[in-house]
Design a protein around this motif. Structure first.
Motif, PDB file in Angstrom:
ATOM      1  N   ASP A  17      10.569  -1.605  -1.668  1.00 21.83           N
ATOM      2  CA  ASP A  17      10.453  -0.806  -2.895  1.00 21.83           C
ATOM      3  C   ASP A  17       9.041  -0.898  -3.454  1.00 21.83           C
ATOM      4  O   ASP A  17       8.680  -0.194  -4.371  1.00 21.83           O
ATOM      5  N   LEU A  18       8.238  -1.785  -2.893  1.00 25.04           N
ATOM      6  CA  LEU A  18       6.877  -1.951  -3.397  1.00 25.04           C
ATOM      7  C   LEU A  18       5.959  -0.950  -2.721  1.00 25.04           C
ATOM      8  O   LEU A  18       5.965  -0.798  -1.507  1.00 25.04           O
ATOM      9  N   ASN A  19       5.147  -0.314  -3.531  1.00 25.92           N
ATOM     10  CA  ASN A  19       4.221   0.668  -2.985  1.00 25.92           C
ATOM     11  C   ASN A  19       2.859   0.016  -2.781  1.00 25.92           C
ATOM     12  O   ASN A  19       1.865   0.446  -3.345  1.00 25.92           O
ATOM     13  N   ILE A  20       2.816  -1.057  -2.019  1.00 22.72           N
ATOM     14  CA  ILE A  20       1.533  -1.704  -1.725  1.00 22.72           C
ATOM     15  C   ILE A  20       1.451  -1.881  -0.222  1.00 22.72           C
ATOM     16  O   ILE A  20       2.481  -2.015   0.440  1.00 22.72           O
ATOM     17  N   ASN A  21       0.257  -1.864   0.332  1.00 21.91           N
ATOM     18  CA  ASN A  21       0.165  -1.997   1.781  1.00 21.91           C
ATOM     19  C   ASN A  21       0.133  -3.461   2.198  1.00 21.91           C
ATOM     20  O   ASN A  21       0.081  -4.368   1.372  1.00 21.91           O
ATOM     21  N   GLN A  22       0.175  -3.666   3.486  1.00 21.16           N
ATOM     22  CA  GLN A  22       0.270  -5.014   4.048  1.00 21.16           C
ATOM     23  C   GLN A  22      -0.874  -5.902   3.555  1.00 21.16           C
ATOM     24  O   GLN A  22      -0.683  -7.069   3.246  1.00 21.16           O
ATOM     25  N   GLU A  23      -2.064  -5.318   3.480  1.00 21.08           N
ATOM     26  CA  GLU A  23      -3.244  -6.093   3.057  1.00 21.08           C
ATOM     27  C   GLU A  23      -3.050  -6.661   1.655  1.00 21.08           C
ATOM     28  O   GLU A  23      -3.367  -7.813   1.379  1.00 21.08           O
ATOM     29  N   VAL A  24      -2.557  -5.813   0.761  1.00 21.51           N
ATOM     30  CA  VAL A  24      -2.366  -6.249  -0.622  1.00 21.51           C
ATOM     31  C   VAL A  24      -1.274  -7.310  -0.668  1.00 21.51           C
ATOM     32  O   VAL A  24      -1.385  -8.314  -1.364  1.00 21.51           O
ATOM     33  N   TYR A  25      -0.238  -7.085   0.120  1.00 19.94           N
ATOM     34  CA  TYR A  25       0.849  -8.062   0.169  1.00 19.94           C
ATOM     35  C   TYR A  25       0.323  -9.412   0.657  1.00 19.94           C
ATOM     36  O   TYR A  25       0.597 -10.455   0.069  1.00 19.94           O
ATOM     37  N   LEU A  33       1.302 -15.431  -5.101  1.00 21.53           N
ATOM     38  CA  LEU A  33       1.584 -14.600  -6.284  1.00 21.53           C
ATOM     39  C   LEU A  33       2.288 -13.299  -5.895  1.00 21.53           C
ATOM     40  O   LEU A  33       2.085 -12.261  -6.523  1.00 21.53           O
ATOM     41  N   VAL A  34       3.114 -13.391  -4.854  1.00 18.85           N
ATOM     42  CA  VAL A  34       3.805 -12.189  -4.389  1.00 18.85           C
ATOM     43  C   VAL A  34       4.635 -11.558  -5.506  1.00 18.85           C
ATOM     44  O   VAL A  34       4.853 -10.350  -5.524  1.00 18.85           O
ATOM     45  N   LYS A  35       5.035 -12.381  -6.471  1.00 21.37           N
ATOM     46  CA  LYS A  35       5.871 -11.832  -7.557  1.00 21.37           C
ATOM     47  C   LYS A  35       5.154 -10.733  -8.333  1.00 21.37           C
ATOM     48  O   LYS A  35       5.781  -9.963  -9.045  1.00 21.37           O
ATOM     49  N   TYR A  36       3.815 -10.682  -8.186  1.00 22.98           N
ATOM     50  CA  TYR A  36       3.088  -9.625  -8.898  1.00 22.98           C
ATOM     51  C   TYR A  36       3.001  -8.341  -8.082  1.00 22.98           C
ATOM     52  O   TYR A  36       2.358  -7.383  -8.498  1.00 22.98           O
ATOM     53  N   GLY A  37       3.628  -8.344  -6.922  1.00 25.48           N
ATOM     54  CA  GLY A  37       3.607  -7.130  -6.099  1.00 25.48           C
ATOM     55  C   GLY A  37       4.036  -5.922  -6.898  1.00 25.48           C
ATOM     56  O   GLY A  37       3.455  -4.847  -6.796  1.00 25.48           O
ATOM     57  N   LYS A  38       5.067  -6.113  -7.711  1.00 26.00           N
ATOM     58  CA  LYS A  38       5.589  -4.987  -8.477  1.00 26.00           C
ATOM     59  C   LYS A  38       4.574  -4.520  -9.515  1.00 26.00           C
ATOM     60  O   LYS A  38       4.371  -3.326  -9.705  1.00 26.00           O
ATOM     61  N   VAL A  39       3.930  -5.470 -10.180  1.00 24.46           N
ATOM     62  CA  VAL A  39       2.916  -5.104 -11.178  1.00 24.46           C
ATOM     63  C   VAL A  39       1.809  -4.301 -10.492  1.00 24.46           C
ATOM     64  O   VAL A  39       1.388  -3.257 -10.985  1.00 24.46           O
ATOM     65  N   PHE A  40       1.354  -4.804  -9.346  1.00 21.76           N
ATOM     66  CA  PHE A  40       0.305  -4.100  -8.598  1.00 21.76           C
ATOM     67  C   PHE A  40       0.786  -2.706  -8.218  1.00 21.76           C
ATOM     68  O   PHE A  40       0.101  -1.720  -8.420  1.00 21.76           O
ATOM     69  N   SER A  41       1.996  -2.660  -7.662  1.00 21.69           N
ATOM     70  CA  SER A  41       2.572  -1.405  -7.219  1.00 21.69           C
ATOM     71  C   SER A  41       2.708  -0.425  -8.381  1.00 21.69           C
ATOM     72  O   SER A  41       2.284   0.729  -8.297  1.00 21.69           O
ATOM     73  N   ASP A  42       3.271  -0.899  -9.507  1.00 16.98           N
ATOM     74  CA  ASP A  42       3.501  -0.019 -10.654  1.00 16.98           C
ATOM     75  C   ASP A  42       2.204   0.512 -11.231  1.00 16.98           C
ATOM     76  O   ASP A  42       2.177   1.583 -11.832  1.00 16.98           O
ATOM     77  N   ASN A  43       1.135  -0.252 -11.081  1.00 15.80           N
ATOM     78  CA  ASN A  43      -0.127   0.153 -11.693  1.00 15.80           C
ATOM     79  C   ASN A  43      -1.081   0.793 -10.704  1.00 15.80           C
ATOM     80  O   ASN A  43      -2.261   0.964 -10.971  1.00 15.80           O
ATOM     81  N   GLY A  44      -0.567   1.106  -9.525  1.00 11.99           N
ATOM     82  CA  GLY A  44      -1.357   1.885  -8.573  1.00 11.99           C
ATOM     83  C   GLY A  44      -2.325   1.075  -7.729  1.00 11.99           C
ATOM     84  O   GLY A  44      -3.185   1.642  -7.069  1.00 11.99           O
ATOM     85  N   PHE A  45      -2.183  -0.253  -7.736  1.00 12.40           N
ATOM     86  CA  PHE A  45      -3.062  -1.050  -6.877  1.00 12.40           C
ATOM     87  C   PHE A  45      -2.417  -1.205  -5.510  1.00 12.40           C
ATOM     88  O   PHE A  45      -1.944  -2.271  -5.156  1.00 12.40           O
TER      89      PHE A  45
END
Length: 130
Positions: A17-25, A33-45
């Motif tokens: 459900d996260l819109n981040i690529n493997q590199e960001v993950y 800090l994987v828990k911030y994946g959603k914050v990153f994803s929601d904010n377009g990072f």
């Protein structure tokens, strides 16, 4: 969820459900800090180009706790300097700082028959000196 032993696959279980690529993950995972994946994803990072633009202020706006903010910024700084090096390595040898870019066309003087072919003997002697 599903088992978490297939993190290398592109669809990380439970993170699709996260819109981040493997590199960001990987970036977040390396900081634990994987828990911030959603914050990153929601904010377009969603890619590292965007992540590398993060600043102290933007992380504050996203309500990151100071410690995590500092960790992220430090890591970005390291990544940036590493990226600069990689960019430098990718560049062709000549650029504005080097004096001689490749010539698109031969210079005029090279077209003039100014240099008679030397007799073979002296040509051989020249080669030895080189």
């Amino acid at each position: 969820g599903g088992l978490r032993n297939n993190l290398n696959s592109t669809q990380y279980e439970g993170h699709n459900d996260l819109n981040i690529n493997q590199e960001v993950y990987n970036f977040l995972e390396s900081l634990k800090l994987v828990k911030y994946g959603k914050v990153f994803s929601d904010n377009g990072f969603e890619d590292m180009d965007a992540v590398c633009e993060l600043t102290d202020e933007s992380l504050t706006e996203l309500n990151f706790p100071l410690g995590h903010k500092l960790k992220i910024l430090k890591k970005i700084k390291e990544l940036k300097s590493k990226r600069v090096v990689e960019e430098e390595e990718k560049k062709p040898i000549y650029d504005k700082r080097n004096m001689l870019p490749p010539r698109a066309q031969q210079a005029d003087y090279e077209a003039l028959p100014y240099d008679e072919p030397a007799p073979a003997k002296s040509a051989a002697k020249k080669k030895v000196q080189i």
